[in-house]
Scaffold this active site. Structure first.
Site, PDB file in Angstrom:
ATOM      1  N   SER A 117     -14.375  58.661 -40.462  1.00  0.00           N
ATOM      2  CA  SER A 117     -14.178  59.794 -41.027  1.00  0.00           C
ATOM      3  C   SER A 117     -12.703  59.771 -41.822  1.00  0.00           C
ATOM      4  O   SER A 117     -11.908  59.019 -41.366  1.00  0.00           O
ATOM      5  CB  SER A 117     -14.587  60.927 -40.338  1.00  0.00           C
ATOM      6  OG  SER A 117     -15.758  60.924 -39.726  1.00  0.00           O
ATOM      7  N   SER A 137     -19.995  58.913 -41.436  1.00  0.00           N
ATOM      8  CA  SER A 137     -18.614  59.240 -42.165  1.00  0.00           C
ATOM      9  C   SER A 137     -18.642  60.718 -42.245  1.00  0.00           C
ATOM     10  O   SER A 137     -19.574  61.321 -43.089  1.00  0.00           O
ATOM     11  CB  SER A 137     -18.175  58.338 -43.163  1.00  0.00           C
ATOM     12  OG  SER A 137     -16.789  58.600 -43.387  1.00  0.00           O
ATOM     13  N   ASP A 154     -16.251  62.903 -44.307  1.00  0.00           N
ATOM     14  CA  ASP A 154     -15.346  62.953 -45.174  1.00  0.00           C
ATOM     15  C   ASP A 154     -15.186  64.258 -46.032  1.00  0.00           C
ATOM     16  O   ASP A 154     -16.160  64.793 -46.767  1.00  0.00           O
ATOM     17  CB  ASP A 154     -15.783  61.910 -46.348  1.00  0.00           C
ATOM     18  CG  ASP A 154     -16.114  60.430 -45.612  1.00  0.00           C
ATOM     19  OD1 ASP A 154     -15.041  60.056 -44.839  1.00  0.00           O
ATOM     20  OD2 ASP A 154     -16.828  60.007 -45.973  1.00  0.00           O
TER      21      ASP A 154
END
Length: 386
Positions: A258, A296, A298
């Site tokens: 991340s 992830s 983000d």
């Protein structure tokens, strides 16, 4: 120039090579510009940090206990006042939503930020949020407040850190908030970056800025990142991933991870314009080779601390608000958002040092001398005094 170089002394490193260390033995590592890496046409501010946006302050709390507890918190204060009484316009953009960004829906709905921002590890976001609520409720003038929207982001540092222990408490987050200053920002293995990894190497906190004095905006844009993601590392267009693949050590085999990105500006922007600005930060992240994987989380948080666009606890007074920047003048800010994010990610990587964590896990720092050779091979670098 890395501020730690002011106290650096020459030492003999392992293997007989000459290296730099601070007076207490800490390794001194370069930032991106010391390797000749300077994305984009705009110059940074004097600190090349998010704190080049006047009024923004950053503080860290780093928690280490042997090789099992390696975590921390990073606090970002948009301005020195009470955020609940003087809210700033803000926006959140999701690159991939596998994460926990507490408070993001209200920011998206109302377009404003009413607490400082805290970054930490995945399983301590709720303690961080509670701390922000307690701070807001205890502030003078907030005695009748019955709702507070804290904003807390995270990345999962559980490969190096024994994350299931959930060691961070309110006192730790209060310390990060109290430590926030407007000066140079520590990078690498500090705060919320103590236990993170990236591209198979050690990751951490990074920051950068751009001054747009010659543009219509005349503003500053700053970025701060908490890096904990994977992909194929690219630096200034160079396929570093291919050249340094054998040096990644025993880094986490998973290709998940991340990245939290915080953008600050003093340009008078509203939430709609800030959302446009935030999207461009993901372009900067993409340039570094990020894979934006399934696992992830983000996120980009963007805010403007221009006094003319703040609102009171009772709401924004449209009659007293100054003029917003024209949309036609946003392009330089878009460039600055992408470029400062890209450089901040490089700084996080370069400033991080080798870290030994739980169960024998080790995240190696990216090796500087081999990296220099790779950059020179592709005609990059050359600003490091070699």
């Amino acid at each position: 120039m890395n501020v730690r170089l002011l106290t650096a002394v020459l030492t003999i490193a392992a293997g007989g090579s000459i290296g730099l260390a601070t007076a207490d033995g800490e390794e001194v590592r370069p930032r991106a510009r010391e390797l000749g890496i300077a994305p984009g046409p705009w110059e940074p501010g004097p600190l090349n940090a998010i704190t080049d946006v006047e009024g923004v302050a950053v503080g860290h709390l780093s928690l280490r206990d042997g090789d099992r507890i390696l975590t921390g918190a990073t606090a970002i204060r948009p301005h020195p006042g009470d955020l609940f009484q003087s809210k700033v316009p803000a926006a959140v953009v999701v690159g991939n939503g596998f994460g926990k960004l507490v408070g993001s829906t209200q920011v998206g709905e109302l377009g404003e930020l009413e607490t400082p921002i805290l970054l930490t590890n995945t399983l301590n976001v709720w303690e961080a949020a509670a701390t922000l609520v307690e701070e807001a409720l205890a502030a003078p003038g907030n005695e009748t407040v019955r709702s507070v929207n804290p904003l807390v982001g995270e990345t999962n540092d559980g490969w190096l850190n024994d994350i299931r222990q959930r060691p961070l408490r309110a006192a730790h987050f209060r310390e990060a908030l109290a430590a926030a200053t407007s000066g140079p920002v520590a990078e690498g293995c500090v705060g919320a970056g103590v236990g993170t990894t990236m591209f198979g190497f050690k990751g951490g906190i990074g920051t950068s800025s751009r001054r747009l004095a010659d543009s219509a905006a005349g503003a500053t844009v700053g970025a701060l990142v908490q890096t904990n993601f994977d992909g194929r590392l690219i630096i200034d267009g160079v396929p570093v991933w291919r050249e340094l693949a054998a040096l990644r050590g025993n880094a986490e085999p998973s290709r998940h991870g991340s990245c939290m990105i915080v953008l600050a500006t003093d340009a008078p922007l509203d939430a709609r314009q800030l959302k446009r600005l935030a999207r461009r930060a993901l372009a900067g992240m993409a340039r570094t080779g990020a894979n934006f994987s399934h696992g992830s989380g983000d996120y980009v948080i963007a805010f403007s601390n221009a006094p003319a666009v703040r609102s009171t606890a009772a709401g924004r007074d449209a009659s007293s608000r100054g003029p917003l920047l024209n949309d036609a003048d946003l392009t330089p800010l878009f460039e600055a958002a992408a470029d400062s994010t890209e450089e901040a990610i490089y700084n996080a990587l370069l400033q991080a040092t080798t870290t030994h964590g739980r169960d024998g896990h080790t995240a190696e720092a990216i090796p500087i001398e081999p990296l220099k050779r790779v950059l020179r091979k592709y005609g990059r670098g050359g600003a490091d005094g070699d």
